[in-house]
Design an enzyme around this catalytic site. Sequence first.
Site, PDB file in Angstrom:
ATOM      1  N   HIS A  97       7.573   9.765   2.674  1.00  0.00           N
ATOM      2  CA  HIS A  97       7.649   8.295   2.699  1.00  0.00           C
ATOM      3  C   HIS A  97       7.694   7.690   1.301  1.00  0.00           C
ATOM      4  O   HIS A  97       6.764   7.848   0.514  1.00  0.00           O
ATOM      5  CB  HIS A  97       6.431   7.744   3.439  1.00  0.00           C
ATOM      6  N   HIS A 229       4.573  -0.558  12.708  1.00  0.00           N
ATOM      7  CA  HIS A 229       4.024  -0.773  11.363  1.00  0.00           C
ATOM      8  C   HIS A 229       2.633  -1.359  11.593  1.00  0.00           C
ATOM      9  O   HIS A 229       1.971  -1.008  12.577  1.00  0.00           O
ATOM     10  CB  HIS A 229       4.944  -1.668  10.502  1.00  0.00           C
ATOM     11  N   HIS A 296       2.969   9.390   6.425  1.00  0.00           N
ATOM     12  CA  HIS A 296       2.135   8.999   5.277  1.00  0.00           C
ATOM     13  C   HIS A 296       0.752   8.572   5.760  1.00  0.00           C
ATOM     14  O   HIS A 296       0.428   7.398   5.832  1.00  0.00           O
ATOM     15  CB  HIS A 296       2.811   7.922   4.415  1.00  0.00           C
ATOM     16  N   ASP A 370       3.869   7.714  -0.335  1.00  0.00           N
ATOM     17  CA  ASP A 370       3.894   6.248  -0.145  1.00  0.00           C
ATOM     18  C   ASP A 370       4.202   5.502  -1.448  1.00  0.00           C
ATOM     19  O   ASP A 370       3.852   4.324  -1.588  1.00  0.00           O
ATOM     20  CB  ASP A 370       2.573   5.747   0.456  1.00  0.00           C
TER      21      ASP A 370
END
Length: 456
Positions: A97, A229, A296, A370
């Site tokens: 990610h 998300h 992630h 990330d």
Amino acid sequence: MPSQSYSSERLETGSAKSEGMCGGICTVKRLAILAVICLVIFAVAVGVAVGVSNSSGSKSNDDMGKKPWASMRNASLADRVRVAKEILDMYPLVDGHNDLPWQYRRHVNNTVYSGGPDLTTGWPVVHTDIPRLREGHLGAQFWAAFVHCNSSYKDTVRQSLEQVDVIKKYVQRYSDLEWVTTAQGIEDAFNRGKIGSLIGLEGGHSIDSSLGNLRMFYELGVRYMTVTHSCNTPWADNWKMDESDEAPKFNGLTKFGELVIKEMNRVGMMVDLSHVSKDTMVDSLNVTRAPVIYSHSSAFTICNHYRNVQDDVLNMTKANNGLVMVNFYTPYINCFPNNISGNGTIQQVADHIDHIKNLIGIEHVGIGGDYDGVEQLPDGLEDVSKYPDLFAELLNRGYTDEDLMKLAGKNLVRVFRDVEKARDNLRNEHPYEDLIMNVDENYKADEYVPECYTDF
Ligand SMILES: *[C@@H]1O[C@H](CO)[C@@H](O)[C@H](O)[C@H]1NC(C)=O
Ligand SMILES: *[C@@H]1O[C@H](CO)[C@@H](O)[C@H](O)[C@H]1NC(C)=O
Ligand SMILES: *[C@@H]1O[C@H](CO)[C@@H](O)[C@H](O)[C@H]1NC(C)=O
Ligand SMILES: *[C@@H]1O[C@H](CO)[C@@H](O)[C@H](O)[C@H]1NC(C)=O
Ligand SMILES: *[C@@H]1O[C@H](CO)[C@@H](O)[C@H](O)[C@H]1NC(C)=O
Ligand SMILES: *[C@@H]1O[C@H](CO)[C@@H](O)[C@H](O)[C@H]1NC(C)=O
Ligand SMILES: *[C@@H]1O[C@H](CO)[C@@H](O)[C@H](O)[C@H]1NC(C)=O
């Protein structure tokens, strides 16, 4: 620039070495050959020992460099970093990610050719550019096509398409990057000295509750979707439902949410359970027909944040043959009960990797830094040039070259291949054609379908 160090010969050497020299077909002849090899190794070792004692008494750099598989515990940091880089030259490091595409939207309105940065000379305001990717020995990257939750029920599909587009534009522009859509493609790009570039769609809100949209994102090259998300979709709870006092909205996935997972399996898109609630993880693991990833997320036991994965779910993930790709974001790494003041450390990130490895095995842990999706990172992992320092820390903890190649990329490639196999096995299944309002009894159209929709 990598060159010969990416040859397939080194790939082979790396794996054959630690998987045993006989491979289950030992014969007397092979044993004899082995004995000869052992004698040669012994002779060389004696020679080296003599050489070392005759010189300054410290191990020569050359000797270290030739033995990335040897235990590197207690070696100097410089030696461990060099060996870490050699290991990352044998098998690609695949990061799960990176939010560079979001930085393109934020900073330069997604311009790649007319105003945006030149990634080959560097983009210091972000975490990622090509010189730093090369320094970090990154082999492949899942770039996140992310749009903010506040676009839900508005222009979320439009914005998501633009994020897919910006990734395709910069992968096209820079010859260090190579477009990849298959597990094999990751290894092929690496063997050509390229950084394989794949797309993950970060958030189920991006499909706007449409299985047709999901399929079209696959057609565009998207190879995982993060189920939510940090907001609920109309069919799945996100992680905040575990943290807040509000009742979970759906206790995980709705019936339509289960169909989303099954359709992802059918088309061959990896199911990403970062960002979802624990119930959504459990429901997804129950319904999926292929291994899942957490692109992630880190270990909840080491740092009690609900973006991390709890031990019972880690156990389920082992049974699923899935993969947790450890996130570096300070609040997910450095928190209760192991919190220290400051940004956190590389050692803490290694503690997360250790925990997952010790509970469910090295086969189920990977890397999902990330970068460019977060503001705060542990000291020593500030940008994409730093991955080898983390691998150097793990060498100090006794990880073997084979362990580190699994962590770097072999595990992700294995899961990706399994997802492709599951897709092939499901090839006789038709596309799911269900509409959410026909599947979910409690679906509230008023809440989710604003007047600007002409139809649903
Ligand atoms: C590493 O160093 C520590 C402390 O000096 C020592 O106790 C340990 O045995 C060493 N480990 C190896 C594998 O050499
Ligand atoms: C992007 O374009 C819009 C519309 O012209 C403008 O208002 C905004 O400042 C631009 N943003 C950036 C970061 O260039
Ligand atoms: C949505 O979120 C983004 C990112 O935080 C922000 O820039 C934007 O202003 C927000 N838009 C609305 C309409 O709230
Ligand atoms: C798993 O799925 C099956 C069939 O969809 C369902 O009957 C069962 O209750 C589910 N189990 C859990 C633990 O959710
Ligand atoms: C996970 O599995 C391990 C090994 O089987 C077991 O010792 C442990 O209790 C399990 N943990 C949880 C929380 O289920
Ligand atoms: C760790 O977290 C606990 C609980 O939030 C807090 O009381 C403590 O002060 C923190 N310790 C450090 C060193 O930050
Ligand atoms: C935390 O990280 C930031 C950014 O790298 C750095 O400026 C700051 O000095 C760090 N804080 C500490 C306490 O090390």
